[in-house]
Design a protein around this motif. Structure first.
Motif, short mmCIF file in Angstrom:
data_model
loop_
_atom_site.label_atom_id
_atom_site.label_comp_id
_atom_site.label_asym_id
_atom_site.label_seq_id
_atom_site.Cartn_x
_atom_site.Cartn_y
_atom_site.Cartn_z
N ALA A 121 0.79 -1.23 -0.11
CA ALA A 121 -0.06 0.15 -0.02
C ALA A 121 0.87 1.23 -0.10
O ALA A 121 2.04 1.23 0.06
CB ALA A 121 -1.05 0.12 1.37
N ASP A 122 0.26 2.49 -0.13
CA ASP A 122 0.83 3.81 0.03
C ASP A 122 1.54 3.92 1.21
O ASP A 122 0.85 3.48 2.21
CB ASP A 122 0.06 4.81 -0.40
N VAL A 123 2.65 4.59 1.21
CA VAL A 123 3.26 4.93 2.58
C VAL A 123 3.02 6.46 2.75
O VAL A 123 2.64 7.10 1.79
CB VAL A 123 4.68 4.80 2.46
N PRO A 124 3.31 7.01 3.74
CA PRO A 124 2.91 8.48 4.09
C PRO A 124 3.68 9.41 3.22
O PRO A 124 4.96 9.25 3.12
CB PRO A 124 3.60 8.47 5.52
N PRO A 125 3.13 10.41 2.55
CA PRO A 125 3.81 11.12 1.64
C PRO A 125 4.51 12.20 2.22
O PRO A 125 4.53 12.46 3.45
CB PRO A 125 2.50 11.87 0.87
N MET A 126 5.39 12.75 1.31
CA MET A 126 6.35 13.99 1.92
C MET A 126 5.43 15.44 2.01
O MET A 126 4.43 15.37 1.31
CB MET A 126 7.77 14.09 1.00
N ALA A 127 5.94 16.29 2.42
CA ALA A 127 5.37 17.59 2.47
C ALA A 127 5.29 18.26 1.15
O ALA A 127 6.17 18.16 0.41
CB ALA A 127 5.91 18.32 3.56
N PRO A 128 4.19 19.04 0.80
CA PRO A 128 4.27 19.66 -0.54
C PRO A 128 5.32 20.44 -0.81
O PRO A 128 5.84 20.73 -1.96
CB PRO A 128 2.84 20.52 -0.54
N SER A 129 6.06 21.12 0.44
CA SER A 129 7.23 22.00 -0.02
C SER A 129 8.41 21.25 -0.71
O SER A 129 9.17 21.79 -1.13
CB SER A 129 7.56 22.78 1.28
N LEU A 130 8.45 19.94 0.19
CA LEU A 130 9.54 19.27 -0.44
C LEU A 130 9.58 18.65 -1.56
O LEU A 130 10.46 18.81 -2.06
CB LEU A 130 9.88 17.81 0.96
N ALA A 131 8.51 18.31 -1.90
CA ALA A 131 8.22 17.85 -3.49
C ALA A 131 8.32 18.97 -4.36
O ALA A 131 9.21 18.80 -5.47
CB ALA A 131 6.77 17.20 -3.65
N ALA A 132 7.97 20.12 -3.96
CA ALA A 132 8.12 21.28 -4.88
C ALA A 132 9.70 21.77 -4.86
O ALA A 132 10.29 22.06 -6.03
CB ALA A 132 7.51 22.77 -4.11
N GLY A 133 10.39 21.49 -3.86
CA GLY A 133 11.98 21.83 -3.86
C GLY A 133 12.82 20.69 -4.83
O GLY A 133 13.50 21.26 -5.49
N VAL A 134 12.09 19.52 -5.07
CA VAL A 134 12.94 18.61 -5.89
C VAL A 134 12.50 19.21 -7.22
O VAL A 134 13.30 18.97 -7.85
CB VAL A 134 12.28 17.28 -5.49
#
Length: 484
Positions: A121-134
């Motif tokens: 199953a899915d695992v906990p996602p990262m914060a939106p700001s972290l994804a935006a940083g990548v």
């Protein structure tokens, strides 16, 4: 006054250098603590499972066969629940290890299967700001600038990255896979510690299962998964191979919005595995099962490159009966001679020839010529996963898959001496995983078919044996005609 300003500047520079050095040390210490915490969690898991197994063996020595079976069943259930709880939220190689080994769930009690299923199953996602940083670091701009529209809430999160829905400036809807920041360091740390991974796998594998080859293959393949440019190339290759196919679809990659840590592909709707099982009738499930089987065999036998991750989350089932295949991070490519060494073994097994099977195993380096084993016993063991192809019609179910896994991996079972004599190179471990993982999926679909005829289409250029086979043959002929 000039000397005073110079002194102040020097002091500020020194303070800045000291701050940078301090921050560097702090980050290094934080990474070290993170690694130790991860390893400590798994170490505790391993100790618990080892102690529990020892207790089961002590109690089992004085128990009846029926009591021993109950003890072992409870051990399997407790182990699966413990593993799922510890690994379920851990990203990186540890989570991927749990997903890779969870294909053995079909050989465990239903409660254990349910526990290990949570690793898919899915695992906990990262914060939106972290994804935006990548996205910013990899593609040179904020997601809202790179894409016409960007959904900061991911639609899926897995062991290495998570997927966001977005719209390109030309209006195309896309899926954007973003790698977790720092996951490459976590994975490298995990993979560098081979003994740590051996202990991890041994803590929740089947009793007495030899996990070394599986771990070694995991270590070799995980580095590929970290580089999304590698996955993009593999996905593009599959997309091109199956372009225009009547029932297999692979999404196209958007190269201008892809990089080492970001992979953008065309968006695909469709039912996921769970929703498909709930909504489909038997006819739809039988069609889907044959498509999964044909995709695997065509890739292995015809193309020499195949997806090594038969994960339920890697499929989308379309209203027209076609199947979309996702996630090409774990791809195995045959090197010259590898497939050719397997073919005589398969031919001898399918022909029901024990002596020929032994000769082929020896020739391919899987068995020593002086092993001393009875050829019939070797044949009976090796043929286990090929039973579906030795019957006019075969239906996959959980009992068959459980028996097959227990036989093939039973290091204390009926064929333990043969298993210890066989040498299975790591290059074939991924194929074994695909074989058993696919069998598990087919069992959940209660897939019933004349599988030998379908297999012969791929290994012996046999004639189409089903309506889907005829559709694929016509597609292949049209491609050949267009290539002239």
């Amino acid at each position: 006054m000039r000397r005073g300003r110079a002194a102040a500047t020097a002091a500020a520079a020194a303070a800045g250098t000291a701050a940078v050095a301090s921050a560097t040390v702090a980050l290094r210490d934080a990474d070290r603590r993170h690694r130790l915490e991860r390893q400590l969690r798994v170490y505790r898991l391993t100790v618990r499972r080892t102690a529990h197994l020892a207790a089961v063996k002590v109690r089992g020595a004085r128990a009846t066969e029926e009591e021993r079976a109950r003890l072992e069943e409870r051990f399997a259930i407790r182990s699966a629940e413990d593993v799922a709880q510890v690994l379920g939220g851990m990203k990186g190689a540890i989570m991927k290890a749990g997903q890779m080994i969870s294909f053995i769930a079909e050989g465990l009690p239903p409660e254990a299967q349910a526990a290990l299923a949570t690793l898919q199953a899915d695992v906990p996602p990262m914060a939106p700001s972290l994804a935006a940083g990548v996205v910013r670091d990899e593609l040179g701009g904020e997601p809202e600038d790179v894409f016409l529209d960007w959904d900061p809430v991911p639609i899926a999160a897995a062991s290495i990255g998570q997927v966001h829905k977005a719209v390109l400036h030309d209006g195309r809807i896309v899926a954007v896979k973003v790698q977790y920041p720092g996951v490459d360091k976590a994975i490298k740390s995990d993979l560098d510690n081979a003994e740590f991974l051996y202990g991890l796998f041994a803590s929740f594998a089947l009793p007495n299962m030899d996990v070394k080859s599986l771990v070694d293959e995991l270590r070799a393949r995980m580095a590929d998964e970290l580089d999304y440019t590698h996955e993009a190339a593999c996905q593009t290759e599959f997309h091109d191979r199956y372009a225009g196919h009547p029932f297999v679809h692979v999404p196209a990659v958007v190269p201008e919005c892809s990089s080492r840590r970001v992979l953008t592909s065309e968006w695909v709707d469709g039912l996921n595995w769970t929703d498909f099982l709930a909504a489909s009738d038997d006819g739809a499930r039988q069609r889907a099962a044959e498509i999964l089987f044909r995709f695997a065999q065509g890739s292995v036998q015809k193309h020499g490159v195949f997806n090594g991750d038969p994960h339920p989350g890697n499929y989308r089932f379309q209203p027209d009966g076609s199947v979309t295949f996702l996630d090409f991070g774990l791809v195995k490519r045959w090197t010259p001679g590898e497939l050719e060494s397997l073919q005589p073994i398969l031919e001898a097994v399918l022909a029901g020839d024990p002596t020929g099977t032994v000769d082929a195993l020896v020739f391919a380096g899987f068995l020593r010529a002086d092993s001393g084993h009875d050829p019939q016993r070797i044949y009976d063991y090796v043929r286990t996963p090929y039973v579906p192809f030795q019957q006019e019609r075969f239906t996959f179910d959980g009992d068959y898959v459980a028996r097959t896994i227990q036989t093939m991996l039973g290091f204390d079972g009926e064929y333990a001496d043969i298993i210890r004599s066989l040498n299975v190179p790591p290059a074939y471990v991924i194929l074994d995983r695909v074989t058993m993982g696919l069998a598990g999926l087919l069992s959940r679909l209660h897939a019933s078919n004349a599988w030998r005829g379908i297999l012969d289409e791929y290994i012996a250029d046999g004639p189409p044996s089903t309506p889907l086979g005829r559709e694929e043959a016509q597609w292949r002929a049209s491609r050949q005609l267009a290539a002239r």
